[in-house]
Design a protein around this motif. Structure first.
Motif, PDB file in Angstrom:
ATOM      1  N   GLU A  84       0.838  -1.210   0.000  1.00  0.00           N
ATOM      2  CA  GLU A  84       0.000   0.000   0.000  1.00  0.00           C
ATOM      3  C   GLU A  84       0.866   1.252   0.000  1.00  0.00           C
ATOM      4  OE1 GLU A  84      -2.843   0.187   3.089  1.00  0.00           O
ATOM      5  OE2 GLU A  84      -3.921  -1.599   2.461  1.00  0.00           O
ATOM      6  N   ILE A  85       1.924   1.221   0.815  1.00  0.00           N
ATOM      7  CA  ILE A  85       2.816   2.396   0.869  1.00  0.00           C
ATOM      8  C   ILE A  85       3.416   2.656  -0.499  1.00  0.00           C
ATOM      9  CG2 ILE A  85       5.008   3.218   1.810  1.00  0.00           C
ATOM     10  CD1 ILE A  85       4.288   1.828   4.421  1.00  0.00           C
ATOM     11  N   LEU A  86       3.869   1.600  -1.135  1.00  0.00           N
ATOM     12  CA  LEU A  86       4.457   1.757  -2.472  1.00  0.00           C
ATOM     13  C   LEU A  86       3.437   2.329  -3.447  1.00  0.00           C
ATOM     14  CD1 LEU A  86       6.628  -1.430  -2.962  1.00  0.00           C
ATOM     15  CD2 LEU A  86       7.385   0.923  -2.804  1.00  0.00           C
ATOM     16  N   ALA A  87       2.213   1.778  -3.393  1.00  0.00           N
ATOM     17  CA  ALA A  87       1.186   2.253  -4.335  1.00  0.00           C
ATOM     18  C   ALA A  87       0.852   3.716  -4.097  1.00  0.00           C
ATOM     19  CB  ALA A  87      -0.066   1.388  -4.194  1.00  0.00           C
ATOM     20  N   LYS A  88       0.825   4.118  -2.811  1.00  0.00           N
ATOM     21  CA  LYS A  88       0.463   5.498  -2.507  1.00  0.00           C
ATOM     22  C   LYS A  88       1.584   6.477  -2.828  1.00  0.00           C
ATOM     23  CE  LYS A  88      -2.832   4.310   1.106  1.00  0.00           C
ATOM     24  NZ  LYS A  88      -3.079   4.231   2.548  1.00  0.00           N
ATOM     25  N   THR A  89       2.818   6.003  -2.815  1.00  0.00           N
ATOM     26  CA  THR A  89       3.927   6.931  -3.040  1.00  0.00           C
ATOM     27  C   THR A  89       4.405   6.936  -4.490  1.00  0.00           C
ATOM     28  OG1 THR A  89       5.436   5.191  -2.313  1.00  0.00           O
ATOM     29  CG2 THR A  89       4.796   6.818  -0.684  1.00  0.00           C
ATOM     30  N   VAL A  90       3.788   6.158  -5.322  1.00  0.00           N
ATOM     31  CA  VAL A  90       4.239   6.129  -6.732  1.00  0.00           C
ATOM     32  C   VAL A  90       4.181   7.508  -7.393  1.00  0.00           C
ATOM     33  CG1 VAL A  90       3.543   5.320  -9.016  1.00  0.00           C
ATOM     34  CG2 VAL A  90       3.887   3.686  -7.191  1.00  0.00           C
ATOM     35  N   PRO A  91       3.055   8.255  -7.269  1.00  0.00           N
ATOM     36  CA  PRO A  91       3.001   9.533  -7.998  1.00  0.00           C
ATOM     37  C   PRO A  91       3.678  10.686  -7.272  1.00  0.00           C
ATOM     38  CG  PRO A  91       0.913   9.136  -6.922  1.00  0.00           C
ATOM     39  CD  PRO A  91       1.793   7.976  -6.588  1.00  0.00           C
ATOM     40  N   PRO A 121      -2.708  11.556  -1.981  1.00  0.00           N
ATOM     41  CA  PRO A 121      -3.448  12.021  -3.165  1.00  0.00           C
ATOM     42  C   PRO A 121      -3.775  13.507  -3.139  1.00  0.00           C
ATOM     43  CG  PRO A 121      -4.337   9.931  -2.415  1.00  0.00           C
ATOM     44  CD  PRO A 121      -3.353  10.374  -1.377  1.00  0.00           C
ATOM     45  N   LEU A 122      -3.787  14.094  -1.918  1.00  0.00           N
ATOM     46  CA  LEU A 122      -4.048  15.543  -1.846  1.00  0.00           C
ATOM     47  C   LEU A 122      -2.938  16.343  -2.517  1.00  0.00           C
ATOM     48  CD1 LEU A 122      -5.446  15.907   1.773  1.00  0.00           C
ATOM     49  CD2 LEU A 122      -6.682  16.093  -0.360  1.00  0.00           C
ATOM     50  N   LEU A 123      -1.798  15.708  -2.736  1.00  0.00           N
ATOM     51  CA  LEU A 123      -0.715  16.411  -3.448  1.00  0.00           C
ATOM     52  C   LEU A 123      -1.162  16.825  -4.842  1.00  0.00           C
ATOM     53  CD1 LEU A 123       2.504  14.448  -2.501  1.00  0.00           C
ATOM     54  CD2 LEU A 123       2.047  16.840  -2.089  1.00  0.00           C
ATOM     55  N   LEU A 124      -2.093  16.070  -5.404  1.00  0.00           N
ATOM     56  CA  LEU A 124      -2.610  16.467  -6.723  1.00  0.00           C
ATOM     57  C   LEU A 124      -3.303  17.819  -6.635  1.00  0.00           C
ATOM     58  CD1 LEU A 124      -3.993  13.027  -7.916  1.00  0.00           C
ATOM     59  CD2 LEU A 124      -2.113  14.298  -8.930  1.00  0.00           C
ATOM     60  N   ASN A 180       6.777  11.462  -6.452  1.00  0.00           N
ATOM     61  CA  ASN A 180       7.975  12.052  -7.058  1.00  0.00           C
ATOM     62  C   ASN A 180       7.615  13.016  -8.176  1.00  0.00           C
ATOM     63  OD1 ASN A 180       9.920  10.998  -5.460  1.00  0.00           O
ATOM     64  ND2 ASN A 180      10.410   9.276  -6.795  1.00  0.00           N
ATOM     65  N   ASP A 181       6.767  12.558  -9.088  1.00  0.00           N
ATOM     66  CA  ASP A 181       6.403  13.416 -10.225  1.00  0.00           C
ATOM     67  C   ASP A 181       5.697  14.679  -9.755  1.00  0.00           C
ATOM     68  OD1 ASP A 181       7.505  11.602 -11.922  1.00  0.00           O
ATOM     69  OD2 ASP A 181       5.622  10.564 -12.345  1.00  0.00           O
ATOM     70  N   ILE A 182       4.780  14.494  -8.785  1.00  0.00           N
ATOM     71  CA  ILE A 182       4.014  15.656  -8.318  1.00  0.00           C
ATOM     72  C   ILE A 182       4.932  16.657  -7.629  1.00  0.00           C
ATOM     73  CG2 ILE A 182       2.244  16.388  -6.686  1.00  0.00           C
ATOM     74  CD1 ILE A 182       0.775  13.790  -7.273  1.00  0.00           C
ATOM     75  N   VAL A 183       5.789  16.157  -6.751  1.00  0.00           N
ATOM     76  CA  VAL A 183       6.680  17.067  -6.027  1.00  0.00           C
ATOM     77  C   VAL A 183       7.642  17.754  -6.992  1.00  0.00           C
ATOM     78  CG1 VAL A 183       8.536  17.151  -4.328  1.00  0.00           C
ATOM     79  CG2 VAL A 183       6.492  15.847  -3.843  1.00  0.00           C
ATOM     80  N   GLU A 184       8.126  17.022  -7.973  1.00  0.00           N
ATOM     81  CA  GLU A 184       9.009  17.654  -8.962  1.00  0.00           C
ATOM     82  C   GLU A 184       8.266  18.734  -9.728  1.00  0.00           C
ATOM     83  OE1 GLU A 184      10.634  14.590 -11.369  1.00  0.00           O
ATOM     84  OE2 GLU A 184      11.977  13.840  -9.806  1.00  0.00           O
TER      85      GLU A 184
END
Lengths: 205, 85
Positions: free
Chosen positions: A49-56, B55-58, A58-62
């Motif tokens: 679950e942690i892996l699935a939740k943290t997948v996006p 998900p709130l990061l979106l 990196n892209d979002i923070v970048e």
């Protein structure tokens, strides 16, 4: 013959004892290993679950960092363009004492600028612009206290009421017009000046 | 016959205790792993729960983009209004 049977019985008893010990302890170990397996299954599920939740993330923070970088670049450039590099550094140093040594991010030469002490009363908009340029949250309190001088009591607002010429603080302003008989500009004499005052009609009273 | 008795004695006095000690060691080690695994599972569950807000990061991303767009408009207007140094 009887003695031999006794030895054999003792041997069998000892072997049975060993086997029983092996069975007891090995079964216990198996049960513990099953508990461990169940626990690791839970761990793997949660880590998944942690892996699935943290997948996006990196892209979002970048993306967020890229946007913020662009904003900081724009505001820093605007501050330098409008205030000049020296005043910009002085302004930033006025808000965050010691920040001048770090300089502005896109202006490496700013680290060599001797930050002037900004004595001018800047508007809140300018200070907000400077705060944004320093990547500080809007309206965050300065660690050294409120960075604004008393804007309401400052002289800038009142000085802005005068014509633009006074804003440039010239060495001398145009002189007042000369009046009198020696004045270079003579105005036409009015006939009514010095004459008796006209009386209004009686029905106007 | 005597050697057989001696063998039985060795089996009873040496082999059995050694086997029991070794097996108890293995069992103790296996039992000590269980609490650690349970704690790891608890921490992993808590970590997974903490990431529920990821998900709130979106939303943050969209708001940052809108904010930067507003700042760009604001800066562009200032660039027009204010004279250069």
């Amino acid at each position: 013959m009887l003695a031999m049977q006794a030895v054999a019985v003792v041997t069998i008893a000892i072997v049975v004892l060993i086997v029983l010990a092996l069975v007891y302890y090995l079964v216990s170990v198996i049960l513990e290993l099953r508990k461990i397996t169940r626990g690791l299954d839970d761990v793997i599920a949660n880590v998944g679950e942690i892996l699935a939740k943290t997948v996006p993330v990196n892209d979002i923070v970048e993306n967020i960092n890229a946007n913020l970088d662009a904003g900081v670049d724009a505001l820093e450039g605007l501050l330098v363009k409008k205030a000049g590099l020296t005043d910009a550094v002085g302004l930033v140093d006025g808000l965050y004492p010691g920040a001048a040594s770090a300089g502005l991010r896109n202006f490496p030469e700013s680290t060599e600028v001797t930050a002037p002490r900004i004595g001018e009363v800047y508007t809140r908009g300018t200070l907000t612009l400077a705060r944004l340029g320093r990547e500080a949250p809007v309206a965050a309190a300065s660690p050294n206290g409120f960075p604004l001088r008393n804007v309401e009591g400052g002289s800038l607002a009142a000085r802005l009421l005068y014509p633009d010429l006074r804003q440039s603080r010239p060495d001398s302003l145009p002189r007042s017009p000369v009046i009198g008989t020696d004045a270079p500009v003579q105005y036409e004499q009015r006939d009514d000046i010095g004459a008796p005052r006209k009386r209004l009609p009686a029905n106007r009273r | 016959m005597i050697l057989w008795w001696i063998g039985n004695a060795v089996l009873l006095l040496v082999v059995v205790p050694v086997a029991v000690v070794l097996l108890r060691g293995v069992l103790g080690a296996a039992k000590s792993i269980v609490p650690s695994v349970n704690q790891i599972a608890t921490v992993a569950a808590a970590g997974s729960k903490d990431l529920d807000a990821a998900p709130l990061l979106l939303t943050t991303q969209d708001q940052v983009a809108q904010t930067i767009a507003g700042v760009a408009n604001y800066g562009g207007s200032l660039d027009v209004i204010l004279d250069d140094a």
